[in-house]
Write an enzyme that holds these catalytic residues in place. Structure first.
Site, PDB file in Angstrom:
ATOM      1  N   LYS A  49       0.823  -1.441   0.008  1.00 31.16           N
ATOM      2  CA  LYS A  49      -0.113  -0.004  -0.006  1.00 31.16           C
ATOM      3  C   LYS A  49       0.998   1.391   0.055  1.00 31.16           C
ATOM      4  CE  LYS A  49      -4.144  -1.788   2.258  1.00 31.16           C
ATOM      5  NZ  LYS A  49      -5.223  -1.518   3.370  1.00 31.16           N
ATOM      6  N   ASP A  98      -9.937   2.972   2.154  1.00 36.10           N
ATOM      7  CA  ASP A  98     -10.157   2.358   3.252  1.00 36.10           C
ATOM      8  C   ASP A  98     -10.905   3.523   4.557  1.00 36.10           C
ATOM      9  OD1 ASP A  98      -9.070  -0.217   3.068  1.00 36.10           O
ATOM     10  OD2 ASP A  98      -7.105   0.638   3.418  1.00 36.10           O
TER      11      ASP A  98
END
Ligand code: ATR
Length: 278
Positions: free
Chosen positions: A69, A111
């Site tokens: 990420k 997220d």
């Protein structure tokens, strides 16, 4: 819808990635909306080489998971401003630039939106006081999202230095785990793995403190009803399970990639089926 010559390509890169529930979730969403797409799991060790390959192969949308990420950010052309502030990208969109037709890769972080949408089902975030347990990648995304939504956040973490760092970058307070009785908050969010199988008897907070919160969210989803959520419900709190953030972050990805309204109930059902199968 059968795979044919026009099927659009989507997937997830991570390492390892075989346990990911995202293929089931997104393929169910494609089926429910009649989109001719397929979503596959790709175990890759080098995020940069993967992005080059995906660009060349004509992928449209790709999820990014652990451990890529952060590293993937150096290999995309554009980064959404919130993803840049969080310092992590979990979603790639590949599109052709209208001027020269070149493929552009844009990175997003869904997220934080997943956490906000899950919480927003139960509470108005602006002005809410939220205690976040943990200071890892998940806490960072959740914390930034909450600040973005106008919530007042307090971070607590086992390792004080890491917790203080996160609190500082969010512009919020840190409280040590042994002083949590001093915190006044409406919402509790656990972003630590405490309570996850095979240690499902773990509790990330003293249960005597639970009646202070009106809402408790856990991002652990194995088991779906963690000990924290069980004790919180018994203490009279509303609860949100760990699939909610996963489902909503996926729903936001689906919208980014397809422009189509995500079938959130279908996506949740697919996740529940995956959990039951494991
Ligand atoms: P992620 O990126 O998924 O959030 P992570 O970066 O490993 O995962 O972060 C996990 C978080 O859970 C950290 O805040 C960690 O605390 P430390 O900073 O002290 O390591 C916290 N955590 C993990 N195991 C824990 C435990 N047994 N008790 C309390 N906190 C724990």
């Amino acid at each position: 819808m059968p795979i044919d010559g026009t099927t659009k390509l989507y997937g997830i890169i991570g390492h390892p990635v075989g346990h990911s529930m995202s293929p089931a979730m997104h393929n169910a969403a494609f089926a429910a909306t009649g989109i001719n797409g397929v979503y596959v799991a790709m175990d890759v060790e080098d995020a940069g080489r993967a992005v080059t390959a995906l660009r060349e192969l004509g992928f449209v949308g790709v999820s990014v998971t652990v451990p890529h990420k952060e590293a993937v950010m150096a290999h995309v052309d554009e980064i959404d401003p919130v993803a840049r502030r969080i310092g992590a990208v979990n979603t790639l969109l590949f599109y052709r630039h209208p001027d020269d037709g070149q493929v552009v890769v844009r990175g997003f972080n869904t997220d934080w939106q997943g956490a906000n949408l899950a919480l927003a089902e139960k509470i108005r975030l602006a002005g809410s006081r939220v205690l976040v347990l943990g200071a890892g990648g998940a806490a960072r995304a959740v914390g930034f999202g909450l600040v973005e939504a106008g919530a007042r956040v307090v971070i607590s973490n086992r390792t004080e230095a890491r917790g203080k760092d996160l609190a500082e970058s969010l512009g919020c307070r840190f409280t040590a785990p042994d002083r949590l009785h001093e915190v006044e908050a409406d919402v509790l969010v656990n972003t630590t793995p405490v309570g996850m199988v095979p240690h499902a008897d773990g509790l990330p907070i003293d249960p005597d403190l639970l009646p202070r919160f009106s809402l408790v969210m856990d991002i652990v989803y194995a088991p779906l009803e963690t000990r924290l959520l069980r004790e919180a419900a018994a203490a009279g709190c509303e609860v949100i399970d760990g699939l909610a953030m996963l489902q909503y972050q996926g729903a936001v990805q689906f919208k980014i990639w397809t422009g189509v309204r995500p079938p959130v109930d279908v996506m949740r059902r697919a996740l529940l089926e995956q959990l039951a199968a494991h």
